[in-house]
Enzyme design. Sequence first.
Site, PDB file in Angstrom:
ATOM      1  N   ASP A 258       0.237  -7.631   1.466  1.00 45.13           N
ATOM      2  CA  ASP A 258       0.637  -6.233   1.653  1.00 45.13           C
ATOM      3  C   ASP A 258       2.153  -6.087   1.665  1.00 45.13           C
ATOM      4  O   ASP A 258       2.705  -5.317   2.461  1.00 45.13           O
ATOM      5  CB  ASP A 258       0.038  -5.650   2.931  1.00 45.13           C
ATOM      6  CG  ASP A 258       0.086  -4.115   2.941  1.00 45.13           C
ATOM      7  OD1 ASP A 258       0.181  -3.522   1.849  1.00 45.13           O
ATOM      8  OD2 ASP A 258       0.065  -3.518   4.031  1.00 45.13           O
TER       9      ASP A 258
ATOM     10  N   GLY B 266       2.980   6.483   8.259  1.00 47.15           N
ATOM     11  CA  GLY B 266       4.346   6.724   7.805  1.00 47.15           C
ATOM     12  C   GLY B 266       5.291   5.626   8.229  1.00 47.15           C
ATOM     13  O   GLY B 266       6.367   5.454   7.659  1.00 47.15           O
ATOM     14  N   ASN B 267       4.890   4.842   9.254  1.00 44.51           N
ATOM     15  CA  ASN B 267       5.687   3.679   9.666  1.00 44.51           C
ATOM     16  C   ASN B 267       5.520   2.509   8.696  1.00 44.51           C
ATOM     17  O   ASN B 267       6.283   1.537   8.759  1.00 44.51           O
ATOM     18  CB  ASN B 267       5.283   3.206  11.060  1.00 44.51           C
ATOM     19  CG  ASN B 267       6.073   3.875  12.168  1.00 44.51           C
ATOM     20  OD1 ASN B 267       5.510   4.585  12.986  1.00 44.51           O
ATOM     21  ND2 ASN B 267       7.376   3.651  12.194  1.00 44.51           N
ATOM     22  N   SER B 268       4.522   2.569   7.840  1.00 47.14           N
ATOM     23  CA  SER B 268       4.266   1.469   6.905  1.00 47.14           C
ATOM     24  C   SER B 268       5.523   1.108   6.133  1.00 47.14           C
ATOM     25  O   SER B 268       6.165   1.966   5.541  1.00 47.14           O
ATOM     26  CB  SER B 268       3.177   1.856   5.905  1.00 47.14           C
ATOM     27  OG  SER B 268       1.930   1.912   6.513  1.00 47.14           O
TER      28      SER B 268
ATOM     29  N   HIS C 136       0.819  -1.217   0.000  1.00 48.45           N
ATOM     30  CA  HIS C 136       0.000   0.000   0.000  1.00 48.45           C
ATOM     31  C   HIS C 136       0.853   1.268   0.000  1.00 48.45           C
ATOM     32  O   HIS C 136       0.331   2.353  -0.233  1.00 48.45           O
ATOM     33  CB  HIS C 136      -1.001  -0.003   1.157  1.00 48.45           C
ATOM     34  CG  HIS C 136      -0.433   0.213   2.519  1.00 48.45           C
ATOM     35  ND1 HIS C 136      -0.161  -0.814   3.389  1.00 48.45           N
ATOM     36  CD2 HIS C 136      -0.096   1.345   3.175  1.00 48.45           C
ATOM     37  CE1 HIS C 136       0.297  -0.316   4.523  1.00 48.45           C
ATOM     38  NE2 HIS C 136       0.361   0.999   4.419  1.00 48.45           N
TER      39      HIS C 136
ATOM     40  N   GLY D 129      -7.839 -24.908   0.442  1.00 54.85           N
ATOM     41  CA  GLY D 129      -9.216 -25.168   0.026  1.00 54.85           C
ATOM     42  C   GLY D 129     -10.173 -25.505   1.139  1.00 54.85           C
ATOM     43  O   GLY D 129     -10.976 -26.437   1.008  1.00 54.85           O
TER      44      GLY D 129
END
Length: 488
Positions: free
Chosen positions: A159, A229-231, A128, A287
């Site tokens: 992510d 902002g730590n992402s 992201h 599954g």
Amino acid sequence: MKKIVKSMMPAIYLMVIAFSAASCNQTQAAPAAVAGTPGQPVDLTYAAEKSLPAVVYIKSVTNSKMQTVEYSDPFEDFFSDPFGGFFGRGQGQGNNGTRKRQVQTPKRAAAGSGVIISADGYIVTNNHVVDGADELTVTLNENSKEYSARIIGADKTTDLALIKIDAKNLPAIVIANSDDVKVGEWVLAVGNPLGLNNTVTAGIVSAKARSMGAGVSSMIQTDAAINQGNSGGALVNTRGELIGINAMLYSQTGSNIGYGFAIPTTIVQKAIEDFKKYGAYQRAMIGIKGSDVSNYVDVEKEKGNEVDLGTMEGIYIAEVVEDGAAADAGLQKGDVITSIDGKKVKQFGELQGIIAQKRPGDKITVKYLRNKKEKTVTLTLKNEQGNTKVVKNADVDVLGIDVRPVTDSQKKQLEISYGLEVLKVNGGKMKEAGVPKGFIIQVVNDQPMRSFDDLQQVVKDAKDQMLVIKGIFPTGKRGGFVVYLQNE
């Protein structure tokens, strides 16, 4: 940080997960840091000194674009033709009140963090942080030098993303094995929160194997402050070794209230290897749909039903997906999975963490209870298309060439308006196809080539892993080549 979790996972999850114990090039797994002496304070200065140089600032820019959007006007048809086209008038104009128009989207900028995982410029971050970016700029911590970056691979579900800058001798972080991390262990979150570069916050590992819905799985929970902002930043142990990539916070306000989550390095390592080798994350599927046994029993008790599955630990199978790996192996609704490849699974998050290290085609050994009797089966994991093939998206590096947009003099001489000149053929798929130095690439898979980014995008989007290249030789003669991106 763009992603904020406002509610925890549902009781039942769709089992869509990937696997393979992988190790990243130029990094070595290391055991988790040993806790400090009981009763003594923990010195985190060493961890900060070791990890800060490897954490970078990432700026993402999405350029303004013209987009076609649909809009609805409930009075459009009535006023354009009061008879609704009954007499043939206004046909094709109203379209039941739905019309299309061109709109100009605004230019947008966002920021996040990343972690250098190899000295030659590979950086891991969150999907992201880079999703939809037209421009990526990486700023180093040590000397504030800026580099343009390109995306090697990205995956929305995990992510995670891998980007690359053209640099050497970078301060790569050491990657530890997140399986060795213990609850209560001291950790640091390193990143660029709220526009404050090179920030370190301290806390402990609050929990492991947290499931955050059907997306990111088996997360490390920490109370080290994580904010927007730590992402993509680093979660490190007391030796400054990477144990996770900070991804999200749990908050109703948008700021930290003590719950942050990081993607463990067992999943990060596997994603890095997938992105480098295939250009895409390899997601395997077992599954099934299910939940923790304890959750299932509690729900049934609330309904007034008494349930005895023979255990209170494991994964209750609520549904077996038709033609999935579990169905092929004979697993049924009501079975309870107790271990995978010899590792006990008490919670759904633990199962996700184990499975997230595999790929389509990998075999796993599953122990389960059916009517309280233990059984064992070996099943072959499948991909989202229901087969065992890996998904391949080649990166432009596989071509083995250096290119530049054609100059004004070349445009005039060759009577062309755009193209990419092949400056050097280093090897790779272009050399195999016979593309020579000096050839000007104009069209690839029916897409015009005006910039390096155009070439990079068409390689990633290539269907059947094949490029049909059309262009012009320095002599003015037109020609073409077919380039196969993967070995048969």
